[in-house]
Design an enzyme around this catalytic site. Structure first.
Site, PDB file in Angstrom:
ATOM      1  N   CYS A 120      42.700  39.381  29.727  1.00 12.54           N
ATOM      2  CA  CYS A 120      42.592  38.501  30.891  1.00 12.54           C
ATOM      3  C   CYS A 120      41.202  38.603  31.515  1.00 12.54           C
ATOM      4  O   CYS A 120      40.583  37.595  31.849  1.00 12.54           O
ATOM      5  CB  CYS A 120      43.674  38.861  31.914  1.00 12.54           C
ATOM      6  SG  CYS A 120      43.676  37.797  33.369  1.00 12.54           S
ATOM      7  N   CYS A 217      51.225  41.272  35.137  1.00 12.12           N
ATOM      8  CA  CYS A 217      51.640  40.230  36.079  1.00 12.12           C
ATOM      9  C   CYS A 217      52.767  39.349  35.558  1.00 12.12           C
ATOM     10  O   CYS A 217      53.623  38.910  36.321  1.00 12.12           O
ATOM     11  CB  CYS A 217      50.439  39.385  36.488  1.00 12.12           C
ATOM     12  SG  CYS A 217      49.674  38.420  35.154  1.00 12.12           S
TER      13      CYS A 217
END
Length: 380
Positions: A120, A217
């Site tokens: 990410c 997440c």
């Protein structure tokens, strides 16, 4: 002061007044990035807050301890309003799925232990978002990561955070030199998270006591298997648990429920010596178990190496360094042997257990705090 008239550099390293220095702050909605934005705005910088909406799984909008979803976007917006700087929300759901989530699912199913937070940072936050910051005519981009950027004889260097308990260098090893030149990490020098929360209280931020994010997440409560089943239906097919000689010892309910080094939950008790998962054979739906000594690894092959040393990787030959092969383990002495510009072999001076393909191997300076980059561990 923010502007040193002697050196003509402000606190972010630019030779101009703070009011003329534009900084894009990547705001996740948590206390760390909120403090960075508030601190720079208070110093008088031209701050622009940007928050990425990375996913929306319905319930995730109200999920505590995540980032980059509904509640956090709201928190980031409140901070920007209270500190008086503009704030933008960018929809990166498709980019995030293509660049991070899909690879996470595929590598997990291939028996690896992926670290999506690194991808990410590498493929979304420090790539697309950084380009957005350039498009906004920013001089730099600041984040709330606990890591340090220092200027050395050859330019910007990456260094571990002052607080070893908060250090995020393992997740940022793939930061390139070009990105490092543009990035700033204002919290890396702080001695503890308590100092960050004290700054949040000083600026009256509504997120001052907000809990830290814990899980990946898009993986609620750390339940990897349920996420993989949703992303790749049929992935949890049952199969055999076998020993290293191929003898069937039991059955399992899906390879995705097991990880290298696992001992508990195998359902094959009653043996004289404990057995551990030593390999995952996804193609044949087999979980292979063996004695603990089979987990010990001395030679670690790495590829996709991001090298942050002063000389080219393929020019260094061998070098004594220390490495981390998991985010939760301390660095260990090793010898780095460069093979090409992007591949290398790491010899651990003391064999390490549970080294898994898909994890990162991060290179550190022996006796210092500098990070020389790292690479991805792959199967031999």
């Amino acid at each position: 002061m923010s502007f040193d008239t002697a050196s003509q550099l402000n606190s972010l390293g630019f030779a101009k007044p703070v009011s003329e220095t534009r900084v894009v702050v990547a705001m996740s909605g948590g206390v760390d990035s909120s403090v960075v934005a508030a601190m720079l705005a208070d110093e008088g910088y031209d701050v622009v807050g940007v928050t990425l909406q990375l996913y929306d799984h319905g319930a995730a909008l109200a999920k505590k301890g995540a980032c980059c979803a509904g509640i956090d976007i709201h928190d980031a917006r409140r901070v920007a309003e209270e500190m008086g700087f503009p704030h933008y929300v960018l929809d990166y759901e498709n980019i995030f799925r293509d660049a991070v989530i899909d690879e996470f699912a595929d590598s997990y199913l291939a028996g690896a232990t992926p670290v999506p937070c690194i991808r990410c940072n590498e493929r979304v936050k420090f790539k697309d978002l950084l380009e957005t910051a350039r498009d906004l005519d920013a001089d730099c981009m600041a984040t709330g990561h606990y890591i340090q950027r220092k200027i050395g004889p050859h330019g910007a260097e990456l260094h571990s955070a002052a607080d070893a308990n908060r250090d995020q260098s393992y997740f940022l090893f793939s930061t390139t030199q070009e990105q490092l030149d543009f990035l700033r990490f204002p919290l890396g020098h702080l001695a503890s998270k308590d100092e960050t929360r004290a700054l949040a209280a000083k600026y009256g931020l509504p997120v001052a006591m907000k809990p830290d994010s814990q899980d990946i997440c898009f993986v609620p409560n750390g339940d990897y298997a349920s996420v993989i089943e949703k992303l790749r239906p049929g992935a949890a097919e049952p199969g055999e648990i076998v020993d290293i000689d191929g003898n069937t010892l039991g059955t399992h309910k899906g390879v995705i429920h097991y990880t290298i080094g696992q001992r508990r939950g195998l359902g094959i008790g009653g043996l004289a010596d404990p057995l551990y998962v030593v390999k995952l054979d996804v193609d044949n739906r087999r979980v292979i178990v063996g004695p603990k000594e089979m987990l010990a690894t001395r030679i670690v092959p790495v590829r996709e190496v991001n090298w942050l040393g002063d000389d080219a990787l393929d020019a260094i030959g061998e070098r004594e360094i220390i490495v981390k092969v998991r985010s939760t383990r301390p660095p260990r002495p090793a010898i780095l042997r460069a093979l090409t510009a992007t591949t290398a072999e790491v010899e651990l001076l003391t064999p390490e257990e549970g080294v898994s393909p898909g994890q990162a191997c991060v290179f550190y300076e022996t006796g210092g705090s500098r990070i020389f980059g790292g690479g991805w561990i792959h199967a031999r």
